[in-house]
Enzyme design. Sequence first.
Site, short mmCIF file in Angstrom:
data_model
loop_
_atom_site.label_atom_id
_atom_site.label_comp_id
_atom_site.label_asym_id
_atom_site.label_seq_id
_atom_site.Cartn_x
_atom_site.Cartn_y
_atom_site.Cartn_z
N THR A 25 33.23 -39.86 -18.13
CA THR A 25 32.06 -40.16 -17.30
C THR A 25 32.31 -41.31 -16.34
OG1 THR A 25 30.52 -39.37 -18.96
CG2 THR A 25 29.66 -40.98 -17.43
N THR A 105 33.92 -41.17 -23.31
CA THR A 105 33.48 -41.81 -24.56
C THR A 105 33.39 -40.83 -25.73
OG1 THR A 105 31.14 -41.48 -24.03
CG2 THR A 105 32.16 -43.55 -23.31
N1 ASP Z 1 31.59 -36.17 -21.81
C1 ASP Z 1 32.08 -37.45 -21.36
C2 ASP Z 1 33.50 -37.60 -21.84
O1 ASP Z 1 33.71 -37.86 -22.99
C3 ASP Z 1 31.22 -38.53 -21.89
C4 ASP Z 1 31.58 -39.92 -21.48
O2 ASP Z 1 32.64 -40.21 -20.96
O3 ASP Z 1 30.73 -40.81 -21.70
O4 ASP Z 1 34.41 -37.44 -21.09
#
Ligand code: ASP
Length: 356
Positions: A25, A105
Amino acid sequence: MSQAPLLADAQSSQERLLVIYTGGTIGMQPQANGLSPAGDFPERLARALSQLPLRDQQMLPAYDVISYSPLIDSSAATPMTWQQLAADIAERFTEHRGFVVIHGTDTLSWTAASLAYQLQGLDRPVVLTGAMAPLEAPNSDALQNLYGALRFATHPELQEVAIYFANRLLRGTRAIKQHSEAVEAFSSPSYPLLGERIGDDFILFPSRGLSYQQRGAPRFELVDYQPVANGEVVRITLWPGIAPWQLEAWLSHPNVKGALLQLWGAGNLPDNPALLEVIAKATGEGKLIAAISQCPQGRVHMGAYAAGHGLTDAGVLSGDDMTPEAAYTKLVHMLAQPISLEDQRRRFLTTLVGER
Ligand code: ASP
Protein backbone atom coordinates in the site's frame (compact mmCIF):
# COMPACT_ATOMS: atom_id res chain seq x y z
CA MET A 1 19.56 2.95 -8.09
CA SER A 2 18.74 6.38 -6.81
CA GLN A 3 19.94 8.57 -4.04
CA ALA A 4 18.74 10.43 -0.99
CA PRO A 5 18.19 14.13 -1.49
CA LEU A 6 20.76 15.11 1.10
CA LEU A 7 24.20 13.63 1.79
CA ALA A 8 23.80 11.37 -1.17
CA ASP A 9 27.13 11.91 -2.80
CA ALA A 10 29.01 12.41 0.39
CA GLN A 11 29.36 8.79 1.39
CA SER A 12 30.74 5.57 0.09
CA SER A 13 28.31 2.69 -0.20
CA GLN A 14 29.52 1.17 3.09
CA GLU A 15 28.14 4.22 4.81
CA ARG A 16 24.85 4.11 2.91
CA LEU A 17 21.71 2.13 3.43
CA LEU A 18 20.08 -0.05 0.85
CA VAL A 19 16.32 0.41 0.47
CA ILE A 20 14.51 -2.48 -1.22
CA TYR A 21 11.03 -1.63 -2.45
CA THR A 22 8.80 -4.64 -3.00
CA GLY A 23 5.34 -3.02 -3.28
CA GLY A 24 2.49 -2.73 -0.78
CA THR A 25 0.00 0.00 0.00
CA ILE A 26 2.79 2.41 0.86
CA GLY A 27 3.73 2.75 -2.80
CA MET A 28 0.29 2.17 -4.30
CA GLN A 29 -1.66 4.57 -6.46
CA PRO A 30 -5.34 4.42 -7.45
CA GLN A 31 -6.06 2.53 -10.68
CA ALA A 32 -9.39 1.71 -12.31
CA ASN A 33 -9.78 -1.49 -10.25
CA GLY A 34 -8.50 -0.10 -6.94
CA LEU A 35 -5.12 0.59 -5.39
CA SER A 36 -2.20 -1.12 -7.13
CA PRO A 37 1.54 -1.07 -6.62
CA ALA A 38 3.10 1.82 -8.54
CA GLY A 39 6.61 2.55 -9.75
CA ASP A 40 8.93 5.58 -9.75
CA PHE A 41 9.45 4.87 -6.10
CA PRO A 42 12.94 6.36 -5.77
CA GLU A 43 11.73 9.71 -7.05
CA ARG A 44 8.56 9.57 -4.98
CA LEU A 45 10.50 8.65 -1.88
CA ALA A 46 12.98 11.48 -2.38
CA ARG A 47 10.11 13.91 -2.95
CA ALA A 48 8.34 12.77 0.20
CA LEU A 49 11.47 12.95 2.35
CA SER A 50 12.15 16.47 1.10
CA GLN A 51 8.87 17.49 2.76
CA LEU A 52 10.23 16.64 6.19
CA PRO A 53 11.36 19.49 8.40
CA LEU A 54 14.92 20.46 7.54
CA ARG A 55 16.31 19.17 10.82
CA ASP A 56 14.82 15.73 10.10
CA GLN A 57 16.20 15.78 6.58
CA GLN A 58 19.62 16.48 8.01
CA MET A 59 19.36 13.33 10.11
CA LEU A 60 18.66 11.17 7.08
CA PRO A 61 21.31 8.70 6.01
CA ALA A 62 22.32 8.43 2.40
CA TYR A 63 20.75 5.44 0.66
CA ASP A 64 20.42 3.57 -2.59
CA VAL A 65 17.14 2.07 -3.80
CA ILE A 66 16.35 -1.17 -5.56
CA SER A 67 12.78 -1.56 -6.86
CA TYR A 68 11.50 -5.06 -7.45
CA SER A 69 9.76 -6.05 -10.61
CA PRO A 70 6.97 -6.94 -10.53
CA LEU A 71 5.91 -4.91 -7.53
CA ILE A 72 3.43 -6.86 -5.48
CA ASP A 73 0.62 -6.53 -3.04
CA SER A 74 2.15 -8.55 -0.22
CA SER A 75 -0.80 -10.92 -0.21
CA ALA A 76 0.94 -12.41 -3.26
CA ALA A 77 4.22 -13.06 -1.43
CA THR A 78 5.44 -16.67 -1.19
CA PRO A 79 8.47 -18.35 0.34
CA MET A 80 10.22 -17.53 -2.94
CA THR A 81 9.73 -13.84 -2.18
CA TRP A 82 11.40 -14.38 1.20
CA GLN A 83 14.23 -16.24 -0.45
CA GLN A 84 14.75 -13.52 -3.05
CA LEU A 85 14.92 -10.81 -0.41
CA ALA A 86 17.39 -12.73 1.72
CA ALA A 87 19.56 -13.41 -1.32
CA ASP A 88 19.53 -9.75 -2.34
CA ILE A 89 20.49 -8.60 1.12
CA ALA A 90 23.17 -11.26 1.48
CA GLU A 91 24.67 -10.40 -1.89
CA ARG A 92 25.07 -6.74 -0.94
CA PHE A 93 25.62 -7.32 2.71
CA THR A 94 29.08 -5.84 3.16
CA GLU A 95 28.34 -2.94 0.81
CA HIS A 96 25.77 -1.26 3.06
CA ARG A 97 25.59 -0.34 6.70
CA GLY A 98 21.95 -1.32 6.95
CA PHE A 99 18.88 -2.33 4.97
CA VAL A 100 15.29 -1.10 4.77
CA VAL A 101 12.71 -3.35 3.15
CA ILE A 102 9.52 -1.63 2.02
CA HIS A 103 6.73 -4.16 2.00
CA GLY A 104 2.96 -4.48 2.10
CA THR A 105 1.64 -4.84 5.60
CA ASP A 106 -0.52 -7.92 5.04
CA THR A 107 2.35 -10.39 5.12
CA LEU A 108 5.13 -8.13 6.35
CA SER A 109 5.57 -10.04 9.60
CA TRP A 110 5.88 -13.33 7.66
CA THR A 111 8.66 -11.93 5.54
CA ALA A 112 10.39 -10.45 8.57
CA ALA A 113 10.35 -13.78 10.41
CA SER A 114 11.64 -15.67 7.39
CA LEU A 115 14.46 -13.17 6.81
CA ALA A 116 15.54 -13.58 10.42
CA TYR A 117 16.08 -17.34 9.94
CA GLN A 118 17.85 -16.90 6.63
CA LEU A 119 20.08 -14.08 7.84
CA GLN A 120 21.16 -15.42 11.21
CA GLY A 121 23.97 -13.64 12.98
CA LEU A 122 23.33 -10.26 11.34
CA ASP A 123 25.76 -7.60 12.48
CA ARG A 124 23.74 -4.68 11.13
CA PRO A 125 20.10 -3.62 10.88
CA VAL A 126 17.50 -4.99 8.51
CA VAL A 127 14.33 -2.95 9.08
CA LEU A 128 11.02 -3.67 7.37
CA THR A 129 8.31 -1.11 7.07
CA GLY A 130 5.15 -0.31 5.15
CA ALA A 131 2.11 1.85 5.65
CA MET A 132 -1.62 1.69 6.00
CA ALA A 133 -2.11 4.46 3.45
CA PRO A 134 -0.23 5.29 0.26
CA LEU A 135 2.67 7.73 0.38
CA GLU A 136 0.77 10.45 -1.47
CA ALA A 137 -2.54 10.04 0.41
CA PRO A 138 -3.58 12.82 2.79
CA ASN A 139 -2.49 12.15 6.39
CA SER A 140 -0.68 8.97 5.36
CA ASP A 141 1.47 7.19 7.89
CA ALA A 142 3.93 6.33 5.10
CA LEU A 143 6.40 9.18 5.42
CA GLN A 144 6.84 8.83 9.16
CA ASN A 145 7.24 5.06 8.90
CA LEU A 146 9.86 5.47 6.19
CA TYR A 147 11.69 8.13 8.12
CA GLY A 148 11.76 6.01 11.28
CA ALA A 149 12.89 2.90 9.42
CA LEU A 150 15.74 4.85 7.81
CA ARG A 151 16.77 6.25 11.17
CA PHE A 152 16.75 2.90 12.97
CA ALA A 153 18.54 1.23 10.06
CA THR A 154 21.57 3.39 10.76
CA HIS A 155 21.82 2.19 14.34
CA PRO A 156 24.90 -0.08 14.59
CA GLU A 157 23.65 -1.74 17.75
CA LEU A 158 20.55 -3.00 16.00
CA GLN A 159 21.79 -6.34 14.71
CA GLU A 160 18.71 -8.24 13.67
CA VAL A 161 15.61 -8.16 11.50
CA ALA A 162 13.09 -5.68 12.90
CA ILE A 163 9.85 -4.01 11.91
CA TYR A 164 9.40 -0.28 12.33
CA PHE A 165 5.80 0.85 12.36
CA ALA A 166 3.93 3.70 14.04
CA ASN A 167 6.84 4.82 16.23
CA ARG A 168 7.70 1.33 17.40
CA LEU A 169 10.50 -1.06 16.60
CA LEU A 170 9.50 -4.72 16.93
CA ARG A 171 11.51 -7.92 16.66
CA GLY A 172 10.76 -9.44 13.28
CA THR A 173 10.14 -12.92 14.65
CA ARG A 174 7.83 -11.62 17.36
CA ALA A 175 5.53 -9.32 15.44
CA ILE A 176 2.01 -9.87 14.16
CA LYS A 177 -0.32 -7.69 12.17
CA GLN A 178 -3.06 -7.10 14.68
CA HIS A 179 -5.26 -4.50 13.01
CA SER A 180 -6.53 -4.28 9.45
CA GLU A 181 -7.12 -0.52 9.52
CA ALA A 182 -5.45 1.23 12.44
CA VAL A 183 -2.13 2.96 12.02
CA GLU A 184 -0.81 0.94 14.98
CA ALA A 185 -1.18 -2.18 12.88
CA PHE A 186 1.58 -4.30 14.41
CA SER A 187 2.19 -5.62 17.87
CA SER A 188 4.67 -7.88 19.58
CA PRO A 189 2.50 -9.83 22.00
CA SER A 190 5.19 -11.86 23.75
CA TYR A 191 8.32 -9.74 23.53
CA PRO A 192 8.99 -6.11 24.48
CA LEU A 193 9.76 -3.42 21.93
CA LEU A 194 13.30 -3.28 20.58
CA GLY A 195 13.07 0.47 20.25
CA GLU A 196 10.77 3.42 20.13
CA ARG A 197 10.49 6.88 18.69
CA ILE A 198 9.89 9.38 21.41
CA GLY A 199 9.58 12.89 20.05
CA ASP A 200 12.61 13.43 17.87
CA ASP A 201 14.58 10.60 19.45
CA PHE A 202 14.92 7.09 18.08
CA ILE A 203 15.70 5.05 21.14
CA LEU A 204 17.00 1.52 20.97
CA PHE A 205 16.82 -0.79 23.98
CA PRO A 206 20.01 -2.76 23.31
CA SER A 207 19.66 -5.23 26.17
CA ARG A 208 16.57 -6.64 24.42
CA GLY A 209 18.38 -7.08 21.14
CA LEU A 210 20.17 -10.02 19.61
CA SER A 211 23.44 -8.09 19.53
CA TYR A 212 23.61 -8.62 23.29
CA GLN A 213 21.92 -11.95 23.51
CA GLN A 214 23.09 -14.35 20.88
CA ARG A 215 24.38 -12.81 17.71
CA GLY A 216 27.73 -14.53 17.32
CA ALA A 217 29.18 -14.40 13.83
CA PRO A 218 27.08 -13.99 10.68
CA ARG A 219 25.92 -17.46 9.71
CA PHE A 220 23.44 -16.97 6.92
CA GLU A 221 21.40 -19.98 5.87
CA LEU A 222 20.46 -19.28 2.28
CA VAL A 223 18.69 -22.43 1.28
CA ASP A 224 16.50 -23.14 -1.71
CA TYR A 225 12.87 -22.75 -0.67
CA GLN A 226 11.49 -24.00 -3.97
CA PRO A 227 10.77 -27.54 -2.70
CA VAL A 228 8.59 -26.11 0.09
CA ALA A 229 7.16 -23.06 -1.63
CA ASN A 230 3.99 -24.56 -3.04
CA GLY A 231 1.89 -25.42 -0.06
CA GLU A 232 4.10 -28.22 1.27
CA VAL A 233 3.75 -26.71 4.74
CA VAL A 234 0.16 -26.24 5.87
CA ARG A 235 -1.34 -24.25 8.69
CA ILE A 236 -4.37 -25.72 10.43
CA THR A 237 -6.33 -23.82 13.02
CA LEU A 238 -8.66 -26.02 15.04
CA TRP A 239 -12.36 -25.26 15.23
CA PRO A 240 -15.05 -26.81 17.43
CA GLY A 241 -16.21 -29.98 15.72
CA ILE A 242 -13.10 -30.58 13.58
CA ALA A 243 -13.26 -34.18 12.40
CA PRO A 244 -10.38 -36.64 11.91
CA TRP A 245 -11.13 -36.98 8.19
CA GLN A 246 -10.64 -33.24 7.78
CA LEU A 247 -7.27 -33.26 9.49
CA GLU A 248 -6.32 -36.34 7.51
CA ALA A 249 -7.19 -34.66 4.22
CA TRP A 250 -4.40 -32.17 4.88
CA LEU A 251 -1.84 -34.24 6.72
CA SER A 252 -1.92 -37.41 4.67
CA HIS A 253 -1.56 -35.61 1.36
CA PRO A 254 1.70 -36.78 -0.22
CA ASN A 255 2.75 -33.21 -1.04
CA VAL A 256 2.53 -32.11 2.57
CA LYS A 257 5.88 -32.19 4.38
CA GLY A 258 5.07 -30.18 7.45
CA ALA A 259 2.24 -28.58 9.38
CA LEU A 260 1.63 -25.92 11.94
CA LEU A 261 -1.30 -26.76 14.20
CA GLN A 262 -2.98 -23.97 16.12
CA LEU A 263 -4.51 -25.56 19.17
CA TRP A 264 -6.81 -24.33 21.88
CA GLY A 265 -5.46 -22.34 24.82
CA ALA A 266 -2.41 -23.87 26.45
CA GLY A 267 -2.24 -26.65 23.86
CA ASN A 268 -5.42 -28.66 23.77
CA LEU A 269 -7.30 -30.43 21.05
CA PRO A 270 -10.66 -32.23 21.09
CA ASP A 271 -10.68 -35.41 23.12
CA ASN A 272 -10.85 -37.75 20.16
CA PRO A 273 -8.11 -40.40 19.85
CA ALA A 274 -8.69 -40.56 16.12
CA LEU A 275 -7.35 -37.02 15.77
CA LEU A 276 -4.14 -37.97 17.54
CA GLU A 277 -3.87 -41.09 15.39
CA VAL A 278 -3.98 -38.97 12.24
CA ILE A 279 -1.24 -36.72 13.62
CA ALA A 280 0.91 -39.64 14.82
CA LYS A 281 0.62 -41.29 11.42
CA ALA A 282 1.85 -38.11 9.73
CA THR A 283 4.83 -37.65 12.06
CA GLY A 284 5.56 -41.36 11.65
CA GLU A 285 5.83 -40.71 7.92
CA GLY A 286 8.52 -38.12 8.64
CA LYS A 287 6.38 -34.99 8.48
CA LEU A 288 7.46 -32.08 10.64
CA ILE A 289 4.52 -31.03 12.80
CA ALA A 290 4.55 -28.26 15.38
CA ALA A 291 1.88 -26.73 17.55
CA ILE A 292 1.22 -23.29 18.94
CA SER A 293 -1.82 -21.75 20.55
CA GLN A 294 -4.61 -19.86 18.86
CA CYS A 295 -4.27 -17.29 21.64
CA PRO A 296 -2.02 -14.42 20.58
CA GLN A 297 -0.37 -14.42 24.01
CA GLY A 298 1.00 -17.17 26.20
CA ARG A 299 2.73 -20.43 25.42
CA VAL A 300 1.60 -23.97 24.77
CA HIS A 301 2.26 -26.53 27.49
CA MET A 302 1.42 -29.72 25.72
CA GLY A 303 0.31 -32.26 28.26
CA ALA A 304 -0.79 -29.79 30.93
CA TYR A 305 -4.37 -30.91 30.31
CA ALA A 306 -5.57 -34.39 29.54
CA ALA A 307 -6.98 -32.95 26.32
CA GLY A 308 -3.52 -32.22 24.98
CA HIS A 309 -1.68 -35.05 26.61
CA GLY A 310 -1.00 -37.31 23.66
CA LEU A 311 0.50 -34.62 21.42
CA THR A 312 4.11 -35.14 22.45
CA ASP A 313 3.72 -38.90 22.07
CA ALA A 314 2.28 -38.25 18.62
CA GLY A 315 5.54 -36.52 17.72
CA VAL A 316 4.27 -32.94 17.75
CA LEU A 317 6.87 -30.26 18.48
CA SER A 318 6.00 -27.49 20.88
CA GLY A 319 6.07 -24.05 19.31
CA ASP A 320 6.13 -22.51 22.79
CA ASP A 321 5.01 -18.85 22.51
CA MET A 322 5.98 -18.36 18.89
CA THR A 323 3.80 -16.30 16.59
CA PRO A 324 2.14 -18.21 13.74
CA GLU A 325 4.47 -16.33 11.39
CA ALA A 326 7.61 -17.31 13.28
CA ALA A 327 6.54 -20.94 13.69
CA TYR A 328 5.41 -21.38 10.10
CA THR A 329 8.45 -19.75 8.50
CA LYS A 330 10.69 -21.78 10.79
CA LEU A 331 9.08 -25.00 9.59
CA VAL A 332 9.65 -23.87 6.00
CA HIS A 333 13.24 -23.00 6.81
CA MET A 334 13.89 -26.36 8.51
CA LEU A 335 12.25 -28.41 5.78
CA ALA A 336 14.17 -26.63 3.04
CA GLN A 337 17.49 -27.67 4.53
CA PRO A 338 19.33 -30.81 3.57
CA ILE A 339 19.51 -32.04 7.16
CA SER A 340 18.06 -35.11 8.84
CA LEU A 341 14.56 -35.10 10.29
CA GLU A 342 16.13 -35.44 13.69
CA ASP A 343 18.15 -32.24 13.14
CA GLN A 344 15.12 -30.44 11.75
CA ARG A 345 13.22 -31.34 14.90
CA ARG A 346 16.08 -30.40 17.20
CA ARG A 347 16.66 -27.06 15.49
CA PHE A 348 12.96 -26.25 15.51
CA LEU A 349 13.01 -26.58 19.29
CA THR A 350 16.14 -24.42 19.57
CA THR A 351 15.90 -20.64 19.80
CA LEU A 352 17.71 -19.42 16.72
CA VAL A 353 16.97 -15.69 16.53
CA GLY A 354 15.01 -14.83 19.65
CA GLU A 355 11.79 -16.21 18.20
CA ARG A 356 10.77 -18.26 21.28
N1 ASP B 1 -2.65 -5.39 0.67
C1 ASP B 1 -1.56 -4.51 1.04
C2 ASP B 1 -0.29 -5.30 1.00
O1 ASP B 1 -0.04 -6.06 1.89
C3 ASP B 1 -1.80 -3.94 2.38
C4 ASP B 1 -0.77 -2.98 2.88
O2 ASP B 1 0.32 -2.84 2.36
O3 ASP B 1 -1.08 -2.30 3.89
O4 ASP B 1 0.46 -5.20 0.08
